[in-house]
Every structure is written in C-alpha cells, then in structure tokens.
Design a protein around this motif. Structure first.
Motif, PDB file in Angstrom:
ATOM      1  N   ILE A  41     -13.140   2.914   6.954  1.00 23.11           N
ATOM      2  CA  ILE A  41     -12.635   1.662   6.369  1.00 23.11           C
ATOM      3  C   ILE A  41     -12.879   1.680   4.858  1.00 23.11           C
ATOM      4  CG2 ILE A  41     -14.771   0.364   6.947  1.00 23.11           C
ATOM      5  CD1 ILE A  41     -12.835  -2.120   7.355  1.00 23.11           C
ATOM      6  N   CYS A  42     -11.878   1.267   4.114  1.00 24.59           N
ATOM      7  CA  CYS A  42     -11.964   1.178   2.656  1.00 24.59           C
ATOM      8  C   CYS A  42     -11.573  -0.225   2.238  1.00 24.59           C
ATOM      9  CB  CYS A  42     -10.939   2.085   1.978  1.00 24.59           C
ATOM     10  SG  CYS A  42     -11.161   3.806   2.223  1.00 24.59           S
ATOM     11  N   ALA A  43     -12.283  -0.791   1.290  1.00 23.43           N
ATOM     12  CA  ALA A  43     -11.818  -2.017   0.649  1.00 23.43           C
ATOM     13  C   ALA A  43     -10.714  -1.626  -0.320  1.00 23.43           C
ATOM     14  CB  ALA A  43     -12.964  -2.685  -0.091  1.00 23.43           C
ATOM     15  N   SER A  44      -9.659  -2.429  -0.398  1.00 18.53           N
ATOM     16  CA  SER A  44      -8.551  -2.085  -1.297  1.00 18.53           C
ATOM     17  C   SER A  44      -7.956  -3.311  -1.961  1.00 18.53           C
ATOM     18  CB  SER A  44      -7.455  -1.325  -0.524  1.00 18.53           C
ATOM     19  OG  SER A  44      -6.895  -2.137   0.481  1.00 18.53           O
ATOM     20  N   ASN A  45      -7.350  -3.032  -3.085  1.00 17.41           N
ATOM     21  CA  ASN A  45      -6.501  -4.004  -3.772  1.00 17.41           C
ATOM     22  C   ASN A  45      -5.186  -3.279  -3.997  1.00 17.41           C
ATOM     23  OD1 ASN A  45      -5.062  -5.443  -5.667  1.00 17.41           O
ATOM     24  ND2 ASN A  45      -6.751  -5.666  -7.118  1.00 17.41           N
ATOM     25  N   ALA A  46      -4.242  -3.528  -3.098  1.00 24.20           N
ATOM     26  CA  ALA A  46      -2.995  -2.755  -3.120  1.00 24.20           C
ATOM     27  C   ALA A  46      -2.152  -3.072  -4.345  1.00 24.20           C
ATOM     28  CB  ALA A  46      -2.193  -3.014  -1.847  1.00 24.20           C
ATOM     29  N   VAL A  47      -2.278  -4.291  -4.867  1.00 21.43           N
ATOM     30  CA  VAL A  47      -1.475  -4.659  -6.025  1.00 21.43           C
ATOM     31  C   VAL A  47      -1.862  -3.801  -7.227  1.00 21.43           C
ATOM     32  CG1 VAL A  47      -0.937  -6.517  -7.636  1.00 21.43           C
ATOM     33  CG2 VAL A  47      -1.053  -6.996  -5.185  1.00 21.43           C
ATOM     34  N   GLN A  48      -3.174  -3.565  -7.398  1.00 21.24           N
ATOM     35  CA  GLN A  48      -3.660  -2.731  -8.498  1.00 21.24           C
ATOM     36  C   GLN A  48      -3.796  -1.268  -8.094  1.00 21.24           C
ATOM     37  OE1 GLN A  48      -3.949  -3.924 -11.522  1.00 21.24           O
ATOM     38  NE2 GLN A  48      -3.531  -6.040 -10.885  1.00 21.24           N
ATOM     39  N   GLY A  49      -3.644  -0.982  -6.814  1.00 22.32           N
ATOM     40  CA  GLY A  49      -3.777   0.400  -6.343  1.00 22.32           C
ATOM     41  C   GLY A  49      -5.212   0.856  -6.168  1.00 22.32           C
ATOM     42  N   GLU A  50      -6.153  -0.079  -6.139  1.00 20.75           N
ATOM     43  CA  GLU A  50      -7.570   0.292  -6.038  1.00 20.75           C
ATOM     44  C   GLU A  50      -7.986   0.552  -4.584  1.00 20.75           C
ATOM     45  OE1 GLU A  50      -8.539  -2.545  -9.877  1.00 20.75           O
ATOM     46  OE2 GLU A  50      -9.504  -3.008  -7.951  1.00 20.75           O
ATOM     47  N   GLY A  51      -8.750   1.609  -4.384  1.00 24.66           N
ATOM     48  CA  GLY A  51      -9.278   1.931  -3.056  1.00 24.66           C
ATOM     49  C   GLY A  51      -8.351   2.770  -2.203  1.00 24.66           C
ATOM     50  N   LEU A  52      -7.116   2.928  -2.633  1.00 22.58           N
ATOM     51  CA  LEU A  52      -6.140   3.632  -1.793  1.00 22.58           C
ATOM     52  C   LEU A  52      -6.398   5.130  -1.752  1.00 22.58           C
ATOM     53  CD1 LEU A  52      -2.886   1.705  -2.809  1.00 22.58           C
ATOM     54  CD2 LEU A  52      -4.577   1.156  -1.034  1.00 22.58           C
ATOM     55  N   GLN A  53      -6.734   5.706  -2.919  1.00 27.52           N
ATOM     56  CA  GLN A  53      -6.936   7.154  -2.967  1.00 27.52           C
ATOM     57  C   GLN A  53      -8.114   7.584  -2.094  1.00 27.52           C
ATOM     58  OE1 GLN A  53      -4.579   9.096  -4.358  1.00 27.52           O
ATOM     59  NE2 GLN A  53      -5.705  10.671  -3.224  1.00 27.52           N
ATOM     60  N   GLU A  54      -9.171   6.775  -2.125  1.00 26.43           N
ATOM     61  CA  GLU A  54     -10.337   7.080  -1.277  1.00 26.43           C
ATOM     62  C   GLU A  54      -9.909   7.199   0.183  1.00 26.43           C
ATOM     63  OE1 GLU A  54     -13.570   4.110  -1.152  1.00 26.43           O
ATOM     64  OE2 GLU A  54     -14.016   4.899   0.841  1.00 26.43           O
ATOM     65  N   GLY A  55      -9.051   6.268   0.608  1.00 30.75           N
ATOM     66  CA  GLY A  55      -8.581   6.283   1.996  1.00 30.75           C
ATOM     67  C   GLY A  55      -7.729   7.497   2.306  1.00 30.75           C
ATOM     68  N   ILE A  86       0.836  -1.208   0.000  1.00 33.97           N
ATOM     69  CA  ILE A  86       0.000   0.000   0.000  1.00 33.97           C
ATOM     70  C   ILE A  86       0.866   1.250   0.000  1.00 33.97           C
ATOM     71  CG2 ILE A  86      -1.552   1.386   1.474  1.00 33.97           C
ATOM     72  CD1 ILE A  86      -2.958  -1.273   2.236  1.00 33.97           C
ATOM     73  N   ILE A  87       1.831   1.313   0.913  1.00 30.13           N
ATOM     74  CA  ILE A  87       2.677   2.519   1.017  1.00 30.13           C
ATOM     75  C   ILE A  87       3.470   2.705  -0.276  1.00 30.13           C
ATOM     76  CG2 ILE A  87       4.542   3.634   2.316  1.00 30.13           C
ATOM     77  CD1 ILE A  87       1.745   3.310   3.765  1.00 30.13           C
TER      78      ILE A  87
END
Ligand code: GTP
Ligand code: MG
Length: 171
Positions: A148-162, A22-23
């Motif tokens: 809380i956000c659902a995320s897929n760190a490999v694809q980078g999904e959900g991270l920006q929302e968080g 994620i980071i």
C-alpha cells in the motif's frame, strides 16, 4: 531493441477514488489527457516502465458498472486497487468490494499481486495509509503479494513507489 514483457493490470476501486487520474499520470506526458471525466464501463490504457509494458483495464467504479469487473479477472496479471483516503463514509463499501474480489473464484487461489493506493493523501481529512490498511484488514491477505502506498494522483506523488514495487514482484 528488447521487447518489454507485457502485463495486463486491472485498475479497480470505487468511483471517484482516482483510478483514471493515477493511470493518466503514469502515461507519457504527450499522451496524458487534460480533463478526466468519470469512466463509463471501462477504458484500456497503456504505459511502459523500464522493463515492462502495461495494458491497464481502467474500470468504472460506479455501482452500476462494478459487475463488469469480474469479466476481466482471468486476464489480469496484477491489480491496482485505489481507495479515496478521505471518503470515510464509503470505506466499508470499498472493503466489501475488495472482499468480493478476493473471494472470487478467478482471483481466490492465485498469487496475483495487489498494489493499493491510499489516494487523495493531500486532503486535510485523509486517513493515513496505515489506517486505510487497518480498515480494509489488509494484513489478512496472506496468499498474495500486496503493498500500500499513500498517493496524491493530481500531483503524481507516491505513484512511482507503487509502480516500482509492482515491477519488483515476479510478474
Ligand atoms: P470512476 O471512473 O468514476 O470510477 O472514478 P475514478 O476512480 O477514475 O476517479 P477519477 O480519476 O475520475 O477522479 C475523481 C476525482 O478525484 C477527480 O476530480 C480527480 O481530480 C480527483 N482526484 C483524483 N486523485 C486525487 C488526489 O490524489 N487528490 C485530490 N485532491 N483529488 C484527486
Ligand atoms: Mg475513471
């Protein structure tokens, strides 16, 4: 130009939950690591958003290193807590570590924002963020802003929302 406000963030959660991934995704692409290995001890990382400059303490989640976490609680101004949504067997361990965190004297009485990532949402047997939230009893956290956000760190999904949410808290 204007100097961005500096914020210390603690990135916590069990080993293999996806903290470093994620980071890494939040860093500019020219600073991203290609191969991510389990963190030994901890690693200090930096990334910027439009208004803030984050210094992240990316802690190892391995059992033998979890006792390091508390030494950084005083310096932390926000927490990112990462959960592997597909790791049903260890959800109770994640809850234990979260409860220990929330009851720590350096955290307990502070309005420190906590951003949860229900990570690995891409895996077929991943629990929803609502389910993860229920299993961790997040609704019991009444004295701190949390999200809380659902995320897929490999694809980078959900991270920006968080990160957008974190940026909107009064850091
Ligand atoms: P420690 O440093 O040991 O505490 O682990 P960590 O929480 O930093 O986990 P790390 O980022 O090293 O990721 C562990 C493994 O999970 C790696 O193989 C990642 O590629 C994988 N991973 C991370 N996020 C995701 C995700 O959203 N989906 C999937 N399928 N795999 C992920
Ligand atoms: Mg790591």
């Amino acid at each position: 130009g204007l100097k961005k406000k500096e914020v210390n963030v603690l990135c916590l959660g069990l080993d293999n939950s996806g903290k470093t991934t994620i980071i890494n995704q939040l860093k500019p692409s020219n600073a991203q690591a290609q191969d991510i290995v389990p963190t030994i001890g901890f690693s200090i990382e930096k990334f910027k958003t439009s208004s803030l400059s984050f210094t992240v303490f990316d802690m190892s989640g391995q059992g033998r290193y979890r006792n390091l976490w508390e030494h950084y609680y005083k310096e932390g101004q926000a927490i990112i807590f990462v959960i592997d949504s597909s790791d049903k067997l260890r959800m109770v361990v994640a809850k234990e570590e979260l409860d220990t965190l929330l009851n720590h004297p350096d955290i307990k009485h502070r309005r420190i924002p906590i951003l949860f990532f229900a990570n690995k949402m891409d895996l077929r047997d991943a629990l929803s963020s609502v389910k993860v939230s229920q299993l961790l009893c997040l609704e019991n956290i009444k004295d701190k802003p949390w999200h809380i956000c659902a995320s897929n760190a490999v694809q980078g999904e959900g991270l920006q929302e968080g990160v957008d949410w974190l940026q909107g808290t009064d850091l």
